[in-house]
Design a protein around this motif. Sequence first.
Motif, PDB file in Angstrom:
ATOM      1  N   LYS A 258      29.268  49.586  39.507  1.00  0.00           N
ATOM      2  CA  LYS A 258      29.271  48.195  39.954  1.00  0.00           C
ATOM      3  C   LYS A 258      30.266  47.382  39.138  1.00  0.00           C
ATOM      4  O   LYS A 258      30.271  47.447  37.913  1.00  0.00           O
ATOM      5  CB  LYS A 258      27.872  47.586  39.824  1.00  0.00           C
ATOM      6  N   THR A 259      31.113  46.638  39.822  1.00  0.00           N
ATOM      7  CA  THR A 259      32.107  45.809  39.147  1.00  0.00           C
ATOM      8  C   THR A 259      32.007  44.365  39.623  1.00  0.00           C
ATOM      9  O   THR A 259      31.524  44.097  40.723  1.00  0.00           O
ATOM     10  CB  THR A 259      33.539  46.313  39.406  1.00  0.00           C
ATOM     11  N   ALA A 260      32.480  43.454  38.791  1.00  0.00           N
ATOM     12  CA  ALA A 260      32.514  42.050  39.170  1.00  0.00           C
ATOM     13  C   ALA A 260      33.621  41.364  38.387  1.00  0.00           C
ATOM     14  O   ALA A 260      33.833  41.655  37.205  1.00  0.00           O
ATOM     15  CB  ALA A 260      31.177  41.368  38.880  1.00  0.00           C
ATOM     16  N   VAL A 261      34.357  40.473  39.055  1.00  0.00           N
ATOM     17  CA  VAL A 261      35.345  39.646  38.373  1.00  0.00           C
ATOM     18  C   VAL A 261      34.636  38.401  37.863  1.00  0.00           C
ATOM     19  O   VAL A 261      34.115  37.598  38.645  1.00  0.00           O
ATOM     20  CB  VAL A 261      36.499  39.258  39.315  1.00  0.00           C
ATOM     21  N   LEU A 262      34.595  38.239  36.551  1.00  0.00           N
ATOM     22  CA  LEU A 262      33.898  37.105  35.953  1.00  0.00           C
ATOM     23  C   LEU A 262      34.785  35.879  35.814  1.00  0.00           C
ATOM     24  O   LEU A 262      34.299  34.750  35.833  1.00  0.00           O
ATOM     25  CB  LEU A 262      33.350  37.490  34.575  1.00  0.00           C
ATOM     26  N   ALA A 263      36.079  36.099  35.656  1.00  0.00           N
ATOM     27  CA  ALA A 263      37.031  34.990  35.526  1.00  0.00           C
ATOM     28  C   ALA A 263      38.392  35.487  35.965  1.00  0.00           C
ATOM     29  O   ALA A 263      38.735  36.651  35.757  1.00  0.00           O
ATOM     30  CB  ALA A 263      37.090  34.488  34.083  1.00  0.00           C
ATOM     31  N   ASP A 264      39.176  34.608  36.599  1.00  0.00           N
ATOM     32  CA  ASP A 264      40.528  34.986  37.000  1.00  0.00           C
ATOM     33  C   ASP A 264      41.473  33.819  36.746  1.00  0.00           C
ATOM     34  O   ASP A 264      41.093  32.807  36.146  1.00  0.00           O
ATOM     35  CB  ASP A 264      40.567  35.436  38.457  1.00  0.00           C
TER      36      ASP A 264
ATOM     37  N   VAL B 257      36.784  41.406  33.719  1.00  0.00           N
ATOM     38  CA  VAL B 257      36.051  42.242  34.661  1.00  0.00           C
ATOM     39  C   VAL B 257      34.830  42.843  33.966  1.00  0.00           C
ATOM     40  O   VAL B 257      34.929  43.335  32.833  1.00  0.00           O
ATOM     41  CB  VAL B 257      36.946  43.368  35.208  1.00  0.00           C
ATOM     42  N   ARG B 258      33.703  42.805  34.643  1.00  0.00           N
ATOM     43  CA  ARG B 258      32.485  43.448  34.144  1.00  0.00           C
ATOM     44  C   ARG B 258      32.265  44.747  34.929  1.00  0.00           C
ATOM     45  O   ARG B 258      32.325  44.758  36.160  1.00  0.00           O
ATOM     46  CB  ARG B 258      31.267  42.540  34.323  1.00  0.00           C
ATOM     47  N   ILE B 259      32.027  45.834  34.198  1.00  0.00           N
ATOM     48  CA  ILE B 259      31.709  47.132  34.810  1.00  0.00           C
ATOM     49  C   ILE B 259      30.367  47.570  34.249  1.00  0.00           C
ATOM     50  O   ILE B 259      30.199  47.634  33.022  1.00  0.00           O
ATOM     51  CB  ILE B 259      32.780  48.192  34.499  1.00  0.00           C
ATOM     52  N   ASP B 260      29.400  47.835  35.118  1.00  0.00           N
ATOM     53  CA  ASP B 260      28.097  48.235  34.604  1.00  0.00           C
ATOM     54  C   ASP B 260      28.202  49.611  33.954  1.00  0.00           C
ATOM     55  O   ASP B 260      29.175  50.336  34.131  1.00  0.00           O
ATOM     56  CB  ASP B 260      27.037  48.200  35.705  1.00  0.00           C
ATOM     57  N   ARG B 261      27.209  49.954  33.161  1.00  0.00           N
ATOM     58  CA  ARG B 261      27.311  51.145  32.312  1.00  0.00           C
ATOM     59  C   ARG B 261      27.351  52.450  33.093  1.00  0.00           C
ATOM     60  O   ARG B 261      27.665  53.506  32.517  1.00  0.00           O
ATOM     61  CB  ARG B 261      26.168  51.161  31.306  1.00  0.00           C
ATOM     62  N   THR B 262      27.065  52.396  34.396  1.00  0.00           N
ATOM     63  CA  THR B 262      27.192  53.597  35.226  1.00  0.00           C
ATOM     64  C   THR B 262      28.603  53.764  35.770  1.00  0.00           C
ATOM     65  O   THR B 262      28.953  54.825  36.297  1.00  0.00           O
ATOM     66  CB  THR B 262      26.223  53.541  36.417  1.00  0.00           C
ATOM     67  N   GLY B 263      29.424  52.710  35.682  1.00  0.00           N
ATOM     68  CA  GLY B 263      30.772  52.738  36.235  1.00  0.00           C
ATOM     69  C   GLY B 263      30.816  52.508  37.723  1.00  0.00           C
ATOM     70  O   GLY B 263      31.871  52.643  38.349  1.00  0.00           O
TER      71      GLY B 263
END
Length: 338
Positions: A192-198, A184-190
């Motif tokens: 925006k999130t995104a699943v990069l691989a599952d 999971v990627r979380i931007d530095r503000t906390g």
Amino acid sequence: MRRLPIRTLATLTAIGALTLTGCGTQSAATGAAGTSDEGRTITARKVMRLTTVHQETGMTLLEGPTFGTDGGLYVVDVTAPAGKPKVLRVDVGRKTSRAVHTDSRGAYTSAQFSPYDGRLYLTDYAHGEIVSMDPDGGDFRTFFSGEVDGALMNPDDLAFDQDGNLYVSDSRGLSEGEAHGRVVRIDRTGEKTAVLADGLAATNGISFDLGYRGLWISELTENRISYLRLDADGKVTARHTAVRVDGGIAQTDSIAVDADGNLYQALHGRAAMIVYNQYGERLATVRLPARTEGLESATNVAITPGGRTAYVTVSGPAGGYLYTFDALADGVRQSNGG
């Protein structure tokens, strides 16, 4: 943790309920005899004992060693109960330690300093949260909490990119033995999130390669290291199995990368680490001295920034210890926590 690696669900359900499958289930293999395909053998030296087994949780599990800008080595104790230190700062030269943080809730499996704001970030495996604090333990905040793509995380380890965005190994599915793990990627503000691989098998260790072109990740229940190629926006463009780890009853825990791009793969269930180069060739095995008893897992390592002195967190019925060895190359950000 990281490590748990097989983070025993019984211990995980107990530290939030006091639950934690520590960065792996504590199995019993203390530095088993090496074989001819282990490359060179490096014998680690004891620095100090940091913790003893907690009566409340029945174990202690050190994780996430990371150096602060003040030279202190910060370590988390995954299974520490309320009132006992959950984050410690170690003066490795003086062989002393002090408590930095405790609370009644968190089960922290990794620690790392952000290049963006200089704060110490921790993954709370039991509650699916990322928290942060000042290096002295003050200004404690919840950085991220909630679902990612409709599911709560079991965040295990983390890595920062150069801009301070977080890449988290989400060990979902571990307790059920199912491949629901994610990156999971979380931007530095906390925000925006995104699943990069599952579809990963209990994602555990995570570290960028030297050029920040990709991520090395370990999958605990498949004993493999996978490589995720990233584009300029931090999205995965390709994924493949890079190394199949012959761990026997031990399992792949956290990962660190040195200045030569070598991978340090920690083992849960054996107090040892395996070192590979970026092409998957086995270079060395880091082991404890012969006849060392009561230490069953080596969960993570931090290599002194700009130097070759490595510190590995080791735990078992004998307690939680720091051991040291000479790394194959200098320490960089990728070998300083996660």
